[in-house]
Design a protein around this motif. Structure first.
Motif, PDB file in Angstrom:
ATOM      1  N   LEU A  82      54.820  39.998   4.690  1.00  0.00           N
ATOM      2  CA  LEU A  82      56.163  40.157   5.235  1.00  0.00           C
ATOM      3  C   LEU A  82      56.679  38.806   5.730  1.00  0.00           C
ATOM      4  CD1 LEU A  82      58.527  41.911   6.082  1.00  0.00           C
ATOM      5  CD2 LEU A  82      57.269  42.551   8.143  1.00  0.00           C
ATOM      6  N   SER A  83      55.777  37.991   6.286  1.00  0.00           N
ATOM      7  CA  SER A  83      56.210  36.684   6.822  1.00  0.00           C
ATOM      8  C   SER A  83      56.795  35.811   5.703  1.00  0.00           C
ATOM      9  CB  SER A  83      55.048  35.972   7.505  1.00  0.00           C
ATOM     10  OG  SER A  83      54.028  35.707   6.560  1.00  0.00           O
ATOM     11  N   HIS A  84      56.291  35.987   4.471  1.00  0.00           N
ATOM     12  CA  HIS A  84      56.825  35.206   3.347  1.00  0.00           C
ATOM     13  C   HIS A  84      58.279  35.598   3.067  1.00  0.00           C
ATOM     14  CE1 HIS A  84      56.673  32.735  -0.223  1.00  0.00           C
ATOM     15  NE2 HIS A  84      57.105  33.756  -0.963  1.00  0.00           N
ATOM     16  N   LEU A  85      58.555  36.909   3.034  1.00  0.00           N
ATOM     17  CA  LEU A  85      59.947  37.358   2.829  1.00  0.00           C
ATOM     18  C   LEU A  85      60.845  36.881   3.961  1.00  0.00           C
ATOM     19  CD1 LEU A  85      59.658  41.046   1.522  1.00  0.00           C
ATOM     20  CD2 LEU A  85      60.101  38.963   0.218  1.00  0.00           C
ATOM     21  N   LEU A  86      60.290  36.863   5.186  1.00  0.00           N
ATOM     22  CA  LEU A  86      61.089  36.419   6.336  1.00  0.00           C
ATOM     23  C   LEU A  86      61.401  34.933   6.216  1.00  0.00           C
ATOM     24  CD1 LEU A  86      59.286  38.400   9.196  1.00  0.00           C
ATOM     25  CD2 LEU A  86      61.512  38.891   8.154  1.00  0.00           C
ATOM     26  N   ASP A  87      60.423  34.145   5.777  1.00  0.00           N
ATOM     27  CA  ASP A  87      60.660  32.703   5.590  1.00  0.00           C
ATOM     28  C   ASP A  87      61.768  32.473   4.573  1.00  0.00           C
ATOM     29  OD1 ASP A  87      58.742  32.111   7.405  1.00  0.00           O
ATOM     30  OD2 ASP A  87      57.153  31.721   5.932  1.00  0.00           O
ATOM     31  N   LEU A  88      61.725  33.261   3.462  1.00  0.00           N
ATOM     32  CA  LEU A  88      62.752  33.103   2.429  1.00  0.00           C
ATOM     33  C   LEU A  88      64.140  33.449   2.967  1.00  0.00           C
ATOM     34  CD1 LEU A  88      60.906  34.675  -0.660  1.00  0.00           C
ATOM     35  CD2 LEU A  88      61.313  32.245  -0.197  1.00  0.00           C
ATOM     36  N   ALA A  89      64.178  34.428   3.905  1.00  0.00           N
ATOM     37  CA  ALA A  89      65.475  34.893   4.420  1.00  0.00           C
ATOM     38  C   ALA A  89      65.998  34.011   5.547  1.00  0.00           C
ATOM     39  CB  ALA A  89      65.348  36.328   4.907  1.00  0.00           C
ATOM     40  N   ALA A  90      65.091  33.264   6.202  1.00  0.00           N
ATOM     41  CA  ALA A  90      65.471  32.385   7.309  1.00  0.00           C
ATOM     42  C   ALA A  90      66.236  33.100   8.418  1.00  0.00           C
ATOM     43  CB  ALA A  90      66.301  31.202   6.780  1.00  0.00           C
ATOM     44  N   PRO A  91      65.504  33.814   9.304  1.00  0.00           N
ATOM     45  CA  PRO A  91      66.162  34.512  10.429  1.00  0.00           C
ATOM     46  C   PRO A  91      66.922  33.523  11.315  1.00  0.00           C
ATOM     47  CG  PRO A  91      63.854  35.168  10.228  1.00  0.00           C
ATOM     48  CD  PRO A  91      64.053  34.029   9.283  1.00  0.00           C
ATOM     49  N   THR A  92      68.056  33.944  11.840  1.00  0.00           N
ATOM     50  CA  THR A  92      68.823  33.091  12.753  1.00  0.00           C
ATOM     51  C   THR A  92      68.128  33.072  14.110  1.00  0.00           C
ATOM     52  OG1 THR A  92      70.161  34.879  13.624  1.00  0.00           O
ATOM     53  CG2 THR A  92      70.933  33.839  11.588  1.00  0.00           C
ATOM     54  N   SER A  93      68.613  32.215  15.011  1.00  0.00           N
ATOM     55  CA  SER A  93      67.940  32.096  16.316  1.00  0.00           C
ATOM     56  C   SER A  93      68.133  33.350  17.174  1.00  0.00           C
ATOM     57  CB  SER A  93      68.463  30.866  17.054  1.00  0.00           C
ATOM     58  OG  SER A  93      69.862  30.980  17.164  1.00  0.00           O
ATOM     59  N   ASP A  94      69.135  34.213  16.829  1.00  0.00           N
ATOM     60  CA  ASP A  94      69.347  35.450  17.605  1.00  0.00           C
ATOM     61  C   ASP A  94      68.344  36.541  17.238  1.00  0.00           C
ATOM     62  OD1 ASP A  94      71.537  34.247  18.651  1.00  0.00           O
ATOM     63  OD2 ASP A  94      72.965  35.193  17.261  1.00  0.00           O
ATOM     64  N   ALA A  95      67.707  36.424  16.069  1.00  0.00           N
ATOM     65  CA  ALA A  95      66.861  37.521  15.583  1.00  0.00           C
ATOM     66  C   ALA A  95      65.570  37.589  16.379  1.00  0.00           C
ATOM     67  CB  ALA A  95      66.557  37.319  14.104  1.00  0.00           C
ATOM     68  N   VAL A  96      65.257  38.781  16.952  1.00  0.00           N
ATOM     69  CA  VAL A  96      64.010  38.936  17.695  1.00  0.00           C
ATOM     70  C   VAL A  96      63.176  40.098  17.168  1.00  0.00           C
ATOM     71  CG1 VAL A  96      64.945  37.980  19.831  1.00  0.00           C
ATOM     72  CG2 VAL A  96      65.028  40.446  19.437  1.00  0.00           C
ATOM     73  N   ALA A  97      63.763  40.961  16.362  1.00  0.00           N
ATOM     74  CA  ALA A  97      63.028  42.157  15.925  1.00  0.00           C
ATOM     75  C   ALA A  97      63.480  42.577  14.534  1.00  0.00           C
ATOM     76  CB  ALA A  97      63.238  43.308  16.906  1.00  0.00           C
ATOM     77  N   ILE A  98      62.741  43.580  14.000  1.00  0.00           N
ATOM     78  CA  ILE A  98      63.038  44.082  12.664  1.00  0.00           C
ATOM     79  C   ILE A  98      63.205  45.587  12.724  1.00  0.00           C
ATOM     80  CG2 ILE A  98      62.089  44.432  10.344  1.00  0.00           C
ATOM     81  CD1 ILE A  98      60.760  41.810  10.536  1.00  0.00           C
ATOM     82  N   ARG A  99      64.168  46.062  11.928  1.00  0.00           N
ATOM     83  CA  ARG A  99      64.330  47.499  11.752  1.00  0.00           C
ATOM     84  C   ARG A  99      64.070  47.778  10.275  1.00  0.00           C
ATOM     85  NH1 ARG A  99      66.362  51.643  14.613  1.00  0.00           N
ATOM     86  NH2 ARG A  99      67.783  53.148  13.675  1.00  0.00           N
ATOM     87  N   PHE A 100      63.015  48.574  10.010  1.00  0.00           N
ATOM     88  CA  PHE A 100      62.710  48.955   8.636  1.00  0.00           C
ATOM     89  C   PHE A 100      63.429  50.256   8.311  1.00  0.00           C
ATOM     90  CE2 PHE A 100      58.998  46.652  10.206  1.00  0.00           C
ATOM     91  CZ  PHE A 100      58.833  45.698   9.218  1.00  0.00           C
ATOM     92  N   ARG A 101      63.905  50.359   7.063  1.00  0.00           N
ATOM     93  CA  ARG A 101      64.513  51.615   6.619  1.00  0.00           C
ATOM     94  C   ARG A 101      63.761  52.141   5.409  1.00  0.00           C
ATOM     95  NH1 ARG A 101      69.172  52.339   9.312  1.00  0.00           N
ATOM     96  NH2 ARG A 101      70.102  50.447  10.181  1.00  0.00           N
ATOM     97  N   SER A 102      63.877  53.470   5.226  1.00  0.00           N
ATOM     98  CA  SER A 102      63.179  54.137   4.134  1.00  0.00           C
ATOM     99  C   SER A 102      64.211  54.808   3.246  1.00  0.00           C
ATOM    100  CB  SER A 102      62.238  55.196   4.711  1.00  0.00           C
ATOM    101  OG  SER A 102      61.829  56.092   3.707  1.00  0.00           O
ATOM    102  N   PHE A 103      63.931  54.855   1.913  1.00  0.00           N
ATOM    103  CA  PHE A 103      64.890  55.551   1.057  1.00  0.00           C
ATOM    104  C   PHE A 103      64.745  57.076   1.147  1.00  0.00           C
ATOM    105  CE2 PHE A 103      61.620  54.129  -2.113  1.00  0.00           C
ATOM    106  CZ  PHE A 103      61.243  55.350  -2.647  1.00  0.00           C
ATOM    107  N   ASP A 104      63.935  57.586   2.100  1.00  0.00           N
ATOM    108  CA  ASP A 104      64.013  59.024   2.385  1.00  0.00           C
ATOM    109  C   ASP A 104      65.297  59.324   3.173  1.00  0.00           C
ATOM    110  OD1 ASP A 104      63.617  58.446   5.091  1.00  0.00           O
ATOM    111  OD2 ASP A 104      61.669  59.398   5.235  1.00  0.00           O
ATOM    112  N   GLY A 105      65.981  58.246   3.618  1.00  0.00           N
ATOM    113  CA  GLY A 105      67.288  58.401   4.259  1.00  0.00           C
ATOM    114  C   GLY A 105      67.231  58.644   5.753  1.00  0.00           C
ATOM    115  N   VAL A 106      66.030  58.839   6.321  1.00  0.00           N
ATOM    116  CA  VAL A 106      65.923  59.195   7.733  1.00  0.00           C
ATOM    117  C   VAL A 106      65.018  58.239   8.513  1.00  0.00           C
ATOM    118  CG1 VAL A 106      65.106  60.968   9.349  1.00  0.00           C
ATOM    119  CG2 VAL A 106      66.327  61.642   7.281  1.00  0.00           C
ATOM    120  N   TYR A 107      63.870  57.909   7.920  1.00  0.00           N
ATOM    121  CA  TYR A 107      62.833  57.200   8.664  1.00  0.00           C
ATOM    122  C   TYR A 107      63.269  55.772   8.989  1.00  0.00           C
ATOM    123  CZ  TYR A 107      58.013  56.580  10.164  1.00  0.00           C
ATOM    124  OH  TYR A 107      56.875  56.396  10.903  1.00  0.00           O
TER     125      TYR A 107
END
Lengths: 229, 203
Positions: A128-153
């Protein structure tokens, strides 16, 4: 005429109570030693050719959790993963895109917070850290919200937790593509945490400016979900 | 002399019925929570879990409320106590012939009651440890899951056995449904009980 000597039912020996107390005693022993007994049993049935052991709670086995009704299957042609939110470079990955990124393998025990576990599950995927490096989080980013294609989780993790070496965007499990039952084609596998932190049917990774409780966290599960805590 | 005997008081029938509904709710939701194919077909894990957990916590409530009735307390005592005739009944091969005069409950019913009560307590205890994940450490929670799984499987089989025996005997079913049974049936199945509630005329 005299009745045969017959003790009334009300004055017999209290066998029922002894049975109940005996069961409770066995139960306490079971709670304290059950984890070790289960290990032994699962080694014993590891190579059961009949498959009958699947029918009883022998040893370690995955239990399939889904919080919605049926979840549609996605394959290489219909799957996509978005990385969005507080990042300099938002992106959308197909399954083929993810397969071309550097792959990492780890083998760990899978622990559910309710107590069941499966020993030595091998996973492969993109850190996951590799994808985050590619995306370059801004200095405001402190957390992650994961979503699922089940539409709810949804799930949450702090950015620091998400950057650990053993948090994967998993593509294979036991050397095969992650099956639909197990949350495939792409799911999270977060080794340091209980199973509910490892989002199945992963569809989105959104960087946020606070740690927003996910589905089970809203229903009382610990926000961090570190195994053993 | 009427040929009907009162077998179960209204309180006992209500306790039995409520317990039965809650038990079936627990077992059906358990099957969904445990079996992978059912779990994926039904989904909605949180809703299924809520039904399972609250039916489980409610299970002992009718059993405890029933204790306000003296008929219920007397029958609990009968179920608890084994007489020499009960042991003989368990060991004999012709236990259904009526040769051995059993009381209001035969030894099989008594064992069913004791095993069910023990299983319910075990499932309540281990279920509590699994539901409130902060109560004990992980290894004990794994142990609780282990005990919960096996006891639930055993109790499920016990309940199925209980239903099979009940459905094979219409008069026994009627006793639990209407509270009354025919004296003829009672003399055949529970002779010592009939003598107790309706003493034979002295010779």
């Amino acid at each position: 005429m005299s009745e045969p000597q017959e003790r009334s039912e009300l004055d017999g020996t209290p066998v029922g109570r002894r049975v109940v107390l005996g069961l409770l005693g066995l139960g306490v022993v079971g709670v304290v030693t059950g984890s070790a007994v289960q290990d032994a049993l699962s080694r014993l049935v590891a190579h059961d050719p009949t498959g009958l052991s699947q029918l009883v709670p022998l040893g370690s086995a995955f239990r399939y959790y889904s919080v919605t009704g049926s979840v549609e299957s996605r394959d290489a042609s219909s799957y996509s993963l978005s990385v969005s939110g507080l990042v300099a470079r938002p992106a959308t990955y197909t399954l083929a895109d993810l397969q071309q990124l550097p792959q990492v393998s780890i083998t760990r025990d899978f622990h559910c917070v309710t107590g069941w576990y499966v020993d030595d599950v091998p996973w492969t995927g993109v850190r996951l850290s590799h994808l985050l490096d590619l995306a370059a989080p801004t200095s405001d980013a402190v957390a992650i919200r994961f979503r699922s294609f089940d539409g709810v989780y949804t799930e949450n993790m702090t950015l620091e937790q998400a950057r650990a070496d053993d948090v994967l965007v998993a593509l294979t499990m036991y050397g095969e593509p992650v099956t639909h039952q197990h949350g495939g084609p792409v799911r999270i596998y977060a080794a340091p945490m209980y199973g509910y932190k490892s989002t199945k049917w992963l569809s989105g990774i959104e960087l946020t400016d606070r740690d927003i409780p996910g589905y089970w966290e809203d229903r009382g599960y610990p926000l961090d979900g570190i195994i053993g805590e | 002399m009427s040929d009907q005997l009162p077998r179960f008081a209204a309180v006992e029938r209500v306790v039995h019925g409520t317990l039965g509904v809650l038990m079936i709710a627990c077992l059906l939701t358990a099957a969904v929570l445990y079996n992978g194919s059912l779990a994926l077909a039904v989904g909605h894990r949180h809703a299924v879990e809520l039904v399972h957990v609250w039916s489980g916590f409610a299970l002992p409530v009718p059993l405890l409320l029933g204790a306000a009735s003296s008929a219920y307390r007397t029958d609990v005592r009968r179920l608890n106590r084994f007489t020499p005739a009960d042991w003989q009944w368990l060991r004999s091969k012709d236990r259904r012939s009526g040769r051995i005069r059993v009381g209001k409950f035969n030894a099989g019913q008594k064992l069913n009651a004791a095993l069910s009560a023990g299983a319910i307590l075990l499932l309540l205890g281990t279920g509590t440890l699994m539901f409130f994940t902060g109560l004990v450490r992980l290894a004990w929670r794994s142990g609780a899951t282990f005990v919960h799984d096996w006891v639930a499987l055993a109790l499920g089989l016990l309940v199925i056995g209980h239903l099979v025996f009940a459905l094979r005997d219409g008069e026994a079913l009627r006793g639990m449904w209407s509270g009354r049974v025919s004296a003829r049936w009672a003399r055949r199945e529970h002779a010592a009980w009939v003598d107790e509630v309706r003493p034979p005329p002295a010779g």
